[in-house]
Design a protein around this motif. Structure first.
Motif, PDB file in Angstrom:
ATOM      1  N   LYS A   1      14.942  29.932 -28.335  1.00  0.00           N
ATOM      2  CA  LYS A   1      14.940  31.331 -28.786  1.00  0.00           C
ATOM      3  C   LYS A   1      15.617  31.473 -30.149  1.00  0.00           C
ATOM      4  CE  LYS A   1      13.005  33.652 -25.450  1.00  0.00           C
ATOM      5  NZ  LYS A   1      11.756  34.366 -25.728  1.00  0.00           N
TER       6      LYS A   1
ATOM      7  N   THR B   1      15.668  28.816 -32.495  1.00  0.00           N
ATOM      8  CA  THR B   1      15.229  27.767 -33.417  1.00  0.00           C
ATOM      9  C   THR B   1      14.770  28.420 -34.721  1.00  0.00           C
ATOM     10  OG1 THR B   1      14.484  26.461 -31.561  1.00  0.00           O
ATOM     11  CG2 THR B   1      13.627  25.814 -33.692  1.00  0.00           C
TER      12      THR B   1
ATOM     13  N   ASN C   1      12.977  27.314 -37.277  1.00  0.00           N
ATOM     14  CA  ASN C   1      11.587  27.063 -37.651  1.00  0.00           C
ATOM     15  C   ASN C   1      10.658  27.332 -36.464  1.00  0.00           C
ATOM     16  OD1 ASN C   1       9.137  26.210 -38.557  1.00  0.00           O
ATOM     17  ND2 ASN C   1       9.835  24.178 -39.250  1.00  0.00           N
ATOM     18  N   LYS C   2      10.133  28.566 -36.401  1.00  0.00           N
ATOM     19  CA  LYS C   2       9.320  28.976 -35.247  1.00  0.00           C
ATOM     20  C   LYS C   2       8.038  28.144 -35.122  1.00  0.00           C
ATOM     21  CE  LYS C   2      12.020  32.229 -33.803  1.00  0.00           C
ATOM     22  NZ  LYS C   2      13.054  31.670 -32.932  1.00  0.00           N
ATOM     23  N   LYS C   3       7.611  27.539 -36.266  1.00  0.00           N
ATOM     24  CA  LYS C   3       6.349  26.778 -36.220  1.00  0.00           C
ATOM     25  C   LYS C   3       6.460  25.558 -35.309  1.00  0.00           C
ATOM     26  CE  LYS C   3       4.579  27.966 -40.741  1.00  0.00           C
ATOM     27  NZ  LYS C   3       4.660  27.567 -42.134  1.00  0.00           N
TER      28      LYS C   3
ATOM     29  N   ALA D   1       8.781  25.416 -32.744  1.00  0.00           N
ATOM     30  CA  ALA D   1       9.492  25.774 -31.508  1.00  0.00           C
ATOM     31  C   ALA D   1       8.515  25.856 -30.343  1.00  0.00           C
ATOM     32  CB  ALA D   1      10.191  27.116 -31.690  1.00  0.00           C
TER      33      ALA D   1
ATOM     34  N   VAL E   1       6.807  27.359 -26.955  1.00  0.00           N
ATOM     35  CA  VAL E   1       6.519  28.738 -26.529  1.00  0.00           C
ATOM     36  C   VAL E   1       6.137  28.711 -25.054  1.00  0.00           C
ATOM     37  CG1 VAL E   1       4.985  30.720 -26.875  1.00  0.00           C
ATOM     38  CG2 VAL E   1       5.619  29.289 -28.830  1.00  0.00           C
TER      39      VAL E   1
END
Ligand code: ATP
Length: 287
Positions: A78, A80, A82-84, A86, A88
């Protein structure tokens, strides 16, 4: 071991003594497509719970989803940056202290969850800040929350923790680069425990640690479980730890849960080729 922040009011995290601390329910987790890489399903329909005061192990081959499970259940994903890259939650649900992690979690709730949860990633030993001494590194999480925390109490707490991970007091003034990798790993574990968490999620916590110190860590985890009710999810291929510290072990294979039982029962289980191979390899001491 004292808990420095007993009085912290975690109203949002109140739950009954028997509620699971960690729960995965038909949990499916994916890494989104990025660049040339397509979406990757890392966990597929995983279901289990960890009760308060229970230590559950996780085993599985490389790439079976162990670290992903740890990142998700610790709520690390939640925050991180760099969402790319992370993970899901794309199916089912994961809960930490009864908080569903699939949807939006407020910043305040996330801070509460992170206060109660110690997450020790695989590379924790490499992430120790190089410019601080061991004493400063262990005291930091407490001083970040209370700059005026009594220095004498802090000193005693830090020294007790260092002793609990089987490190000499002389290490207090050492910098991470002056320690062996196994000693750094032990400092990282001590730091994860410094705030007195209710749950520990650890990715290979005994890697690179010699046998005597390993036994001390096993003892520490048992003591925290029995005396403080610590719950834990521990990814490990250390059979002694799985035997003497965990009550049950989750076996993952290609993102799916293929076994959940006491380690010795799992080693007898022939219902899945991974478990058969695990049982056959056990004499060689590897999982
Ligand atoms: N950021 C990412 N983007 C895309 N795929 C990823 C990412 N991180 C991990 N994966 C993939 O997800 C799967 C599960 O990875 P994970 O790191 O959880 O496995 P693991 O069981 O912990 O492996 P190891 O024992 O090698 O640490 C692997 O196939 C991995 O390649």
């Amino acid at each position: 071991m004292t808990r420095p922040f007993n009085r912290c009011g975690m109203m949002g995290l109140m739950q009954s003594a028997s509620d699971p601390v960690l729960a995965a329910s038909d949990l499916t987790v994916s890494y989104p497509a990025h660049g040339a890489s397509p979406e990757h399903i890392a966990l597929d329909g995983v279901t289990f719970t960890v009760a308060p005061g229970e230590i559950v192990g996780v085993i599985g081959e490389a790439g079976s989803g162990k670290s992903t499970l740890a990142r998700v259940l610790s709520a690390e994903f939640k925050s991180t940056p760099n969402k790319k890259v992370a993970p899901v939650i794309t199916g089912g649900e994961a809960r930490l202290f009864d908080t569903p992690l699939r949807g939006r979690v407020s910043k305040r709730r996330l801070a509460e969850l992170q206060f109660r949860t110690a997450f020790l990633p695989q590379d924790a030993a490499m992430q120790l800040p190089a410019e601080y001494t061991v004493s400063e590194i262990l005291g930091q999480p407490i001083l970040e929350r209370d700059k005026r925390f009594d220095r004498a109490v802090l000193g005693r707490h830090v020294a007790t923790l260092l002793d609990a991970v089987h490190m000499p007091f002389s290490a207090l003034e050492a910098y991470p680069f002056e320690l062996s990798s196994g000693q750094r790993q032990r400092v990282a574990l001590a730091r994860a425990l410094v705030l007195g968490p209710r749950v520990l999620i650890a990715d290979e916590p005994t890697t690179g640690i010699d046998v005597l110190a390993r036994e001390a860590l096993h003892e520490l985890l048992r003591t925290l479980r029995d005396e403080k009710g610590l719950a834990a999810l521990v990814i490990s291929h250390d059979f002694a730890l799985l035997r003497h510290v965990t009550s049950r072990v989750i076996a993952l294979h290609r993102g799916g849960l293929v076994g959940l039982d006491a380690i010795d029962s799992l080693l007898q289980d022939r219902t899945h080729p991974y478990l058969s191979a695990l049982g056959a390899n056990e004499e060689g001491g590897t999982a």
